[in-house]
Design a protein around this motif. Structure first.
Motif, PDB file in Angstrom:
ATOM      1  N   ASN A 289       0.849  -1.186   0.000  1.00  0.00           N
ATOM      2  CA  ASN A 289       0.000   0.000   0.000  1.00  0.00           C
ATOM      3  C   ASN A 289       0.884   1.236   0.000  1.00  0.00           C
ATOM      4  N   LEU A 290       0.307   2.355  -0.397  1.00  0.00           N
ATOM      5  CA  LEU A 290       1.002   3.633  -0.455  1.00  0.00           C
ATOM      6  C   LEU A 290       0.288   4.643   0.425  1.00  0.00           C
ATOM      7  N   PHE A 291       1.035   5.622   0.919  1.00  0.00           N
ATOM      8  CA  PHE A 291       0.403   6.754   1.578  1.00  0.00           C
ATOM      9  C   PHE A 291      -0.267   7.629   0.526  1.00  0.00           C
ATOM     10  N   GLU A 292      -1.151   8.499   0.987  1.00  0.00           N
ATOM     11  CA  GLU A 292      -1.801   9.444   0.081  1.00  0.00           C
ATOM     12  C   GLU A 292      -0.746  10.296  -0.620  1.00  0.00           C
ATOM     13  N   PHE A 293      -0.966  10.546  -1.896  1.00  0.00           N
ATOM     14  CA  PHE A 293      -0.047  11.419  -2.623  1.00  0.00           C
ATOM     15  C   PHE A 293      -0.849  12.549  -3.260  1.00  0.00           C
ATOM     16  N   ASP A 294      -0.326  13.779  -3.130  1.00  0.00           N
ATOM     17  CA  ASP A 294      -1.068  14.968  -3.554  1.00  0.00           C
ATOM     18  C   ASP A 294      -0.629  15.498  -4.907  1.00  0.00           C
ATOM     19  N   GLY A 295       0.550  15.105  -5.369  1.00  0.00           N
ATOM     20  CA  GLY A 295       1.090  15.710  -6.577  1.00  0.00           C
ATOM     21  C   GLY A 295       0.700  15.024  -7.870  1.00  0.00           C
ATOM     22  N   GLY A 296      -0.302  14.149  -7.844  1.00  0.00           N
ATOM     23  CA  GLY A 296      -0.674  13.431  -9.055  1.00  0.00           C
ATOM     24  C   GLY A 296       0.228  12.231  -9.268  1.00  0.00           C
ATOM     25  N   CYS A 297      -0.118  11.444 -10.250  1.00  0.00           N
ATOM     26  CA  CYS A 297       0.624  10.216 -10.529  1.00  0.00           C
ATOM     27  C   CYS A 297       1.795  10.534 -11.460  1.00  0.00           C
ATOM     28  N   THR A 298       2.927  10.853 -10.882  1.00  0.00           N
ATOM     29  CA  THR A 298       4.090  11.275 -11.644  1.00  0.00           C
ATOM     30  C   THR A 298       4.852  10.067 -12.194  1.00  0.00           C
ATOM     31  N   GLU A 299       5.787  10.338 -13.091  1.00  0.00           N
ATOM     32  CA  GLU A 299       6.619   9.259 -13.634  1.00  0.00           C
ATOM     33  C   GLU A 299       7.456   8.612 -12.537  1.00  0.00           C
TER      34      GLU A 299
END
Length: 474
Positions: A289-299
């Motif tokens: 699992n991942l923590f929440e990410f705010d910057g969008g799904c980046t490369e």
């Protein structure tokens, strides 16, 4: 504090003895015939039981309820004090914390018995002023050869984190230890019997974590949630087979070498920190699992997730949680091919919350040619099913030759989507399918009937396939 004052103090934490769940089974019998009046005398069958059995009954009650039985009679007054398990759970407002701490102190002062199976204290809004009290509780537990010790302390600031006394580190009877928001500081460890260790938001420097790993010869399960102060986990024990790691966001790097673990559960920061899994060749079951990410799904984010999949391509069972599944779905839409795996059992969580969910599911299925069991968990109670992506693939590139069992939960809106689209694909591409179990959450009977009738029209590549459809609300 007198015994009477303690009884009164104990009753502050409940509503009365009648709620404690201990009642007498009373019958009546006539007195001697020589008595002119036909009086009746109650027979208390519960009190006829031996103390050991009564203590066993009390062990099924909450601590507060067990203590309240002390007012029933003189015999019951201290029966609770023989309990092998003492659990104190506190969620009270700050001004009542001193009463709670005093109550725990008094309880352990009068407790009888020379051994302790379990000691648990939960103290919300813990303050440094209670450190000496908690020290006394720990020393009491060690003196009584405690097997399971849980200190669930929740200070509001890090400067108030609790530092356990050295006595705790010499407790050779410990088999299970769970600490929350503590600072570890010790010179040596004698946890020769410890099989499960769980730290939540605990400070550990590299020397300390290395010492723990080398001084617990029978440790089987290690859980490190939001722990900090170290950047390397080198686990060479053949006994330790369960590892759970949740990264703290502020730490820059963590390297894990664990050649003998069979179960690995990780929750990581998808950007910034670099988690490196050097050797996890024995892992059979993995959760990611991942923590929440705010910057969008980046490369960078997609590249990191792809590396995790490469690390887990040899495992037999994989559970992908919601944030990670979101990234995988976007990767599939962007045409990125997921690493081929040897998966036999795949579970996807919250896979109906994202527009590209079907693409993500299809991408994972195409990368898992050996799959035998598939579990698709839809939206949580607070979630909702989003509209389908019109550009999503409508079929798999090949058959799932080994897929035998499918379970689908909460993956249908009132029109049956995306359940129906997925079911049509899976039924046509699983020639060995034996069972598809579907649980939907529709409230209208007509919606249920329409979904059921539509499912029956889909062609099946397996002649043995059975479909079971259930509704939670009908």
């Amino acid at each position: 504090m007198s015994d009477e004052e303690f009884d009164e103090n104990a009753l502050k934490f409940g509503e009365g003895v009648e709620e404690c769940g201990v009642e007498s089974d009373r019958e009546t019998t006539p007195l001697s015939s020589s008595n002119k009046r036909n009086k009746e005398m109650p027979i208390d069958r519960l009190s006829e039981l031996p103390d050991s059995l009564l203590v066993r009954i009390l062990s099924f009650l909450y601590m507060k309820e067990a203590v309240r039985t002390s007012v029933l009679s003189k015999r019951w007054k201290f029966l609770w004090a023989e309990l092998p398990k003492l659990e104190f759970w506190e969620d009270l407002e700050i001004e009542k914390k001193f009463d709670f701490v005093s109550w725990v102190n008094r309880a352990i002062d009068i407790r009888k018995g020379g051994y302790l199976d379990k000691f648990v204290v939960k103290l919300v809004n813990y303050d440094e002023c209670f450190a000496s009290d908690v020290d006394a509780w720990v020393k009491f537990s060690v003196k009584n050869k405690v097997k399971e010790l849980n200190l669930l302390l929740y200070p509001r600031v890090k400067c108030d984190y609790y530092t356990p006394p050295q006595k705790m580190y010499s407790c050779s009877s410990l088999t299970d230890l769970h600490l929350t928001r503590c600072i570890m500081a010790f010179s040596s460890i004698e946890w020769k019997s410890l099989t499960r260790l769980s730290f939540d938001d605990v400070e550990l420097n590299q020397l300390l974590i290395d010492e723990i790993l080398s001084s617990c010869p029978v440790l089987k399960s290690l859980e490190l949630e939001a722990c900090w102060g170290f950047n390397r986990l080198e686990i060479n024990s053949r006994c330790l087979n369960n590892l759970t790691v949740e990264e703290p966001e502020e730490e820059p790097y963590l390297e894990i070498t664990a050649p003998y673990i069979s179960y690995l559960n990780i929750k990581v920061c998808p950007e910034g920190r670099k988690l490196k899994l050097k050797n996890i060749s024995s892992v059979v079951t993995a959760f990611i699992n991942l923590f929440e990410f705010d910057g969008g799904c980046t490369e960078e984010l997609m590249s990191n997730v792809n590396v995790f999949l490469e690390n887990f391509k040899h495992v037999k069972k994989l559970h992908v949680a919601r944030q990670c599944f979101e990234v995988l779905s976007i990767m599939a839409v962007n045409g990125l091919q997921l690493p081929q795996s040897r998966l036999q059992h795949l579970t996807l969580a919250s896979c109906s919350e994202y527009k590209h969910g079907i693409s993500g599911i299809i991408g994972l299925l195409e990368s898992s040619p050996n799959l035998e069991k598939l579990v698709l968990d839809g939206y949580a109670t607070e979630g909702e099913i989003v509209d389908l992506d019109p550009a999503a693939k409508s079929d798999l590139d090949g058959d799932l030759l080994h897929l035998k069992k499918i379970r689908v939960n909460n993956l249908a809106d009132p029109n049956g989507e995306p359940l129906l689209t997925l079911a049509q694909i899976l039924l046509s591409r699983a020639p060995a399918l034996e069972e598809m179990m579907i649980v939907i959450d529709v409230e209208d009977t007509s919606d249920y009937v329409n979904i059921a009738e539509t499912l029956l029209t889909y062609p099946r590549s397996s002649t043995k396939a059975k479909i079971h459809l259930f509704s939670r609300n009908l």
